[in-house]
Design an enzyme around this catalytic site. Structure first.
Site, PDB file in Angstrom:
ATOM      1  N   LYS A 183       0.841  -1.202   0.000  1.00  0.00           N
ATOM      2  CA  LYS A 183       0.000   0.000   0.000  1.00  0.00           C
ATOM      3  C   LYS A 183       0.875   1.251   0.000  1.00  0.00           C
ATOM      4  O   LYS A 183       2.079   1.185   0.293  1.00  0.00           O
ATOM      5  CB  LYS A 183      -0.878   0.008   1.244  1.00  0.00           C
ATOM      6  CG  LYS A 183      -1.990  -1.023   1.184  1.00  0.00           C
ATOM      7  CD  LYS A 183      -3.155  -0.510   0.368  1.00  0.00           C
ATOM      8  CE  LYS A 183      -4.361  -1.402   0.566  1.00  0.00           C
ATOM      9  NZ  LYS A 183      -5.544  -0.837  -0.051  1.00  0.00           N
ATOM     10  N   THR A 184       0.239   2.392  -0.211  1.00  0.00           N
ATOM     11  CA  THR A 184       0.969   3.637  -0.456  1.00  0.00           C
ATOM     12  C   THR A 184       1.770   4.159   0.749  1.00  0.00           C
ATOM     13  O   THR A 184       2.982   4.376   0.646  1.00  0.00           O
ATOM     14  CB  THR A 184      -0.020   4.721  -0.915  1.00  0.00           C
ATOM     15  OG1 THR A 184      -0.559   4.288  -2.153  1.00  0.00           O
ATOM     16  CG2 THR A 184       0.647   6.076  -1.099  1.00  0.00           C
TER      17      THR A 184
END
Ligand code: AMP
Ligand code: ZN
Ligand code: ZN
Length: 411
Positions: A65-66
């Site tokens: 994820k970011t």
């Protein structure tokens, strides 16, 4: 006497001259730029960088994820140790608050970020100026320190405007000019979610960001500034489909748990008194889905010891998504990430070029935490001990830069 002092000062300045003339280091993140997009023929500037420098497919940290991965790249610590274990998380030590990317109060609250030390903090502590043209964590005074130059995150700011901001920082007089700069683009990830990784829209966004990188290179060249530019992504993108959706209530009764996130994985918090029931129903393998207890993840994920990790974590087979019937699937998305970092679809791009790099080096896949010691070396910032290693990337550097003698600290 005064003349002698001046002469000594001039000699000293000459001796320290090369440090001042160090090339700029620019770390660029293109959110969601999957490693294989580089081979699509839509990013001429990045292809030229790869030909004149180094490139690789890079393995993100778990979960893909970011926020966890941007913080891994900039701290050299995997999410379990850098504290950003998910885009959405809770911490028993910060009761009553949910960390979310959209929760501005949380994003600027250093308590969420203080488990890691971003490279700009280490730089500033050492008197090296840094600047962030966006990066997760850069809006918080981590360890009480902010980059010398930074801006609050604003997704609507165009790629060109972001580049022009970096160029205006490069225009500053030497004593104010940052030596280390981050630059972030979100467009490719957004298009990947909306239209899927195989879409024309992703290619158009990749071309747009590539043009912005070209604008940066041209601008630096026009100013006569040398720069080592390292382009990374936080993760890749996998195609998803309504035909490959799972619902957690097919395994565990509604009303026994709550969740902090769904899609490429699902984080589960059993409701009080339901712990055993939920654990028994979920932990283990199901069709297209595996669930782990906190603390019992496969070792290769390096994850699950941080108290911020949810008690149960369910990961679907790559390309499948998992939801709660109480919380609807993300309106018609065609792509997502968060899957197993070893999946080829999650591989992130890495391209680097500049005076420190050899030409045409294709590196074997390495872990994204290995970028940290490289960038620290390029920028002359002392790398903090962490999860990353320079050696998988050493072959990308020119021999004089490998030892660290001309570029700063060894790691
Ligand atoms: P993800 O949901 O993991 O795909 O995250 C991508 C999104 O993160 C982008 O589209 C941005 O909206 C958001 N984002 C990136 N950087 C920041 C930041 N510094 N602050 C808040 N949101 C951000
Ligand atoms: Zn991302
Ligand atoms: Zn995304």
């Amino acid at each position: 006497m005064r003349k002698i002092v001046l002469l000594i000062a001039a000699l000293f300045a000459l001796a320290t001259g090369p440090a001042l003339a160090r090339p700029l280091t620019v770390l660029i993140s293109i959110d969601g730029f999957r490693a294989d997009y580089l081979g699509r023929g839509v990013t001429p500037n990045m292809s030229a960088m790869a030909a004149g420098g180094a490139s690789a497919a890079m393995r993100p940290s778990f979960p893909s994820k970011t926020f966890p991965n941007h913080y891994a790249l900039i701290t050299g610590l995997r999410p379990d140790r850098n504290g950003i274990v998910e885009n959405s998380m809770e911490d028993p030590a910060i009761p009553g608050v949910s960390f979310k990317m959209s929760n501005h109060d949380a994003v600027v609250d250093r308590r969420w970020w203080d488990q890691g030390e971003p490279l700009w903090v280490t730089a500033e502590k050492a008197g090296i100026r840094s600047a962030t043209m966006f990066w997760p964590g850069s809006e918080a005074p981590v360890h009480g320190v902010r980059p010398s130059l930074w801006l609050p995150f604003d997704q609507s700011r165009s790629a060109e405007a972001r580049v022009d901001q970096v160029l205006s920082w490069a225009d500053l007089p030497l004593d104010q000019r940052p030596q280390f700069i981050t630059l972030y683009f979100d467009d490719v990830d957004t298009m990947g979610h909306t239209y899927g990784p195989e879409s024309t829209e992703v290619n158009v966004a990749a071309t747009r960001v590539d043009a912005a990188i070209g604008r940066l290179e041209t601008g630096l060249r026009a100013r006569g500034l040398e720069a080592n530019i390292v382009v990374v992504a936080d993760h890749g993108m996998a195609a998803i489909s309504e035909d490959r959706q799972l619902f957690i209530e097919d395994h565990v009764a509604a009303g026994t748990f709550r969740t902090l996130g769904t899609g490429a994985f699902m984080t589960i918090v059993p409701l009080p008194g339901q712990e055993e029931i939920v654990d028994k129903a979920l932990v283990g393998s199901h069709e297209h889905l595996t669930c782990w207890r906190r603390g019992q993840f496969p070792a290769r994920f390096h994850y699950g010891h941080n108290p911020r990790v949810a008690p149960i974590f369910c990961l679907p087979q790559t390309g499948w998504t998992v939801y709660s019937r109480a919380r609807k699937p993300n309106g018609g998305e065609k792509g997502t990430h968060g899957f197993d970092p070893a999946a080829p679809e999650m591989a992130a791009v890495f391209v680097a070029s500049g005076p420190a790099f050899r030409a045409g080096v294709r590196l074997r896949t390495f872990d994204n935490v290995d970028v940290y010691p490289l960038v620290a070396r390029l920028a002359g910032i002392e790398a903090q001990p962490g999860d990353g290693h320079l050696h998988p990337l050493r072959g990308a550097l020119k021999p004089k830069d490998r030892s660290g003698s001309s570029l700063g600290q060894a790691h």
